[in-house]
Design an enzyme around this catalytic site. Structure first.
Site, PDB file in Angstrom:
ATOM      1  CE1 TYR A   1      -4.297  -1.591   0.769  1.00 18.11           C
ATOM      2  CE2 TYR A   1      -2.745  -3.282   1.450  1.00 18.11           C
ATOM      3  CZ  TYR A   1      -4.026  -2.905   1.081  1.00 18.11           C
ATOM      4  OH  TYR A   1      -5.029  -3.832   1.012  1.00 18.11           O
TER       5      TYR A   1
ATOM      6  CE1 TYR B   1      -1.840  -7.008   2.950  1.00 20.47           C
ATOM      7  CE2 TYR B   1      -3.032  -6.773   0.880  1.00 20.47           C
ATOM      8  CZ  TYR B   1      -2.948  -6.579   2.245  1.00 20.47           C
ATOM      9  OH  TYR B   1      -3.963  -5.955   2.900  1.00 20.47           O
TER      10      TYR B   1
ATOM     11  NE  ARG C   1      -6.423  -9.961   4.666  1.00 18.81           N
ATOM     12  CZ  ARG C   1      -7.479  -9.260   4.259  1.00 18.81           C
ATOM     13  NH1 ARG C   1      -7.378  -7.977   4.068  1.00 18.81           N
ATOM     14  NH2 ARG C   1      -8.655  -9.841   4.062  1.00 18.81           N
TER      15      ARG C   1
ATOM     16  CG  HIS D   1      -7.912  -7.609   0.038  1.00 21.15           C
ATOM     17  ND1 HIS D   1      -6.852  -8.369   0.456  1.00 21.15           N
ATOM     18  CD2 HIS D   1      -7.751  -6.394   0.639  1.00 21.15           C
ATOM     19  CE1 HIS D   1      -6.103  -7.670   1.279  1.00 21.15           C
ATOM     20  NE2 HIS D   1      -6.618  -6.458   1.401  1.00 21.15           N
TER      21      HIS D   1
ATOM     22  CG  HIS E   1      -9.195  -2.569   1.757  1.00 23.67           C
ATOM     23  ND1 HIS E   1      -9.507  -3.165   2.956  1.00 23.67           N
ATOM     24  CD2 HIS E   1      -7.931  -2.962   1.470  1.00 23.67           C
ATOM     25  CE1 HIS E   1      -8.463  -3.873   3.382  1.00 23.67           C
ATOM     26  NE2 HIS E   1      -7.492  -3.769   2.491  1.00 23.67           N
TER      27      HIS E   1
HETATM   28  C1  BEZ Z   1      -5.292  -5.736   5.355  1.00 22.97           C
HETATM   29  O1  BEZ Z   1      -4.054  -5.711   5.279  1.00 22.97           O
HETATM   30  O2  BEZ Z   1      -6.036  -5.557   4.404  1.00 22.97           O
HETATM   31  C2  BEZ Z   1      -5.880  -6.063   6.679  1.00 22.97           C
HETATM   32  C3  BEZ Z   1      -5.046  -6.358   7.700  1.00 22.97           C
HETATM   33  C4  BEZ Z   1      -5.600  -6.647   8.931  1.00 22.97           C
HETATM   34  C5  BEZ Z   1      -6.964  -6.641   9.096  1.00 22.97           C
HETATM   35  C6  BEZ Z   1      -7.772  -6.340   8.043  1.00 22.97           C
HETATM   36  C7  BEZ Z   1      -7.231  -6.036   6.821  1.00 22.97           C
HETATM   37 FE    FE Z   2      -5.703  -4.913   2.487  1.00 21.34          FE
END
Ligand code: BEZ
Ligand code: FE
Length: 254
Positions: A135, A169, A190, A193, A195
């Site tokens: 990010y 990631y 993860r 995705h 957001h």
């Molecule tokens: C994320 O990196 O998108 C994330 C990390 C922790 C909790 C929720 C989202």
């Molecule tokens: Fe994220």
């Protein structure tokens, strides 16, 4: 319930559960000191939220907050650590420059209410990692926000933006929470995705994420936030590739 009564109730309830666990499983002083030392490190490293995330508590509480949402609305999700205000982006505009690396992806959908009516002029904030899984907030050298934008839905509730397909990631792994996952034999990934945070007058704010089918980490998200109803398909039969994700909002007060 009055706030101080609720506090007393929660503290006593948690302590009852912890003490019964301690007695039932014979927790030792050494284990207690190791746990307290770990929590101290988590606090010093500013990883309390991350701890709650990897333990699945953040998603469990978010699910409870939204348990009364009307049927048909888009499932909510946690906001995660990387939301920041985003500059307005024209509908159909791009989150990426021409020289950005990664597969081009057009993401489109409709913002509507549970009764099927299009919601015009909703603000659709989107943010994501770049093709390297980072990010903008993780790259201190960047001088302006990247891979995020705020769109406005059109008269049919439509929104659309061009981006690059984000990869799965690793979450932060260089602190005490990362060491806990290693010690438990858990991974740090993860699924890919994007957001979303969607606001419109007369509707509850929707915070969610869209995932992509076929991702190897779906069903095994390090922060337990992947939900089957938030998965869409990337259609690679066209150029750029396309993904559709509709956003169904609950009326205010629901
Ligand atoms: C994320 O990196 O998108 C994330 C990390 C922790 C909790 C929720 C989202
Ligand atoms: Fe994220």
């Amino acid at each position: 319930m009055e706030q101080s009564k609720r506090l007393e109730f929660v503290v006593e309830g948690v302590l009852d559960a912890v003490k019964s666990f301690v007695r039932e499983h014979g927790v030792t002083e050494q284990e207690l000191l190791a746990t307290l030392g770990f929590l101290t490190e988590v606090g010093k490293a500013d990883e309390c939220i991350l701890l709650s995330d990897v333990l699945g508590v953040s998603v469990a509480v978010n699910d409870l907050e939204h348990a009364g949402d009307p049927p048909g609305c888009t499932p909510s999700n946690v906001i995660g650590p990387f939301w920041a205000p985003a500059a307005p982006l024209d509908n159909g505009g791009s989150l990426v420059d021409d020289n950005e690396s990664g597969e081009r992806l057009m993401v489109a959908g409709q913002v509507r209410s549970v009764d099927g009516r299009a919601i015009e002029a909703a603000t659709v904030e989107v943010w994501q990692a770049n093709a390297n899984g980072l990010y903008d907030l993780q790259i201190p050298a960047l001088d302006h926000p990247r891979w995020r934008g705020a769109l406005t839905s059109d008269a049919s509730g439509g929104y659309r933006f061009l981006t690059v397909t984000p990869p799965p990631y690793r979450i932060k792994d260089d602190g005490p929470v990362g060491r806990l996952l290693d010690a438990l034999g858990r991974h740090h990934y993860r699924p890919a995705h994007i957001h979303y945070r969607v606001t419109a007058p007369g509707f509850e704010t929707l915070v969610t994420m869209v995932f992509f089918s076929g991702d190897p980490w779906l069903g095994n998200d390090a922060v337990h936030a992947d939900k089957p109803n938030l998965v869409t398909v990337i259609d690679r039969s066209c150029e750029p590739a396309r993904a559709q994700f509709d956003l169904v909002l609950a009326p205010s007060g629901s």
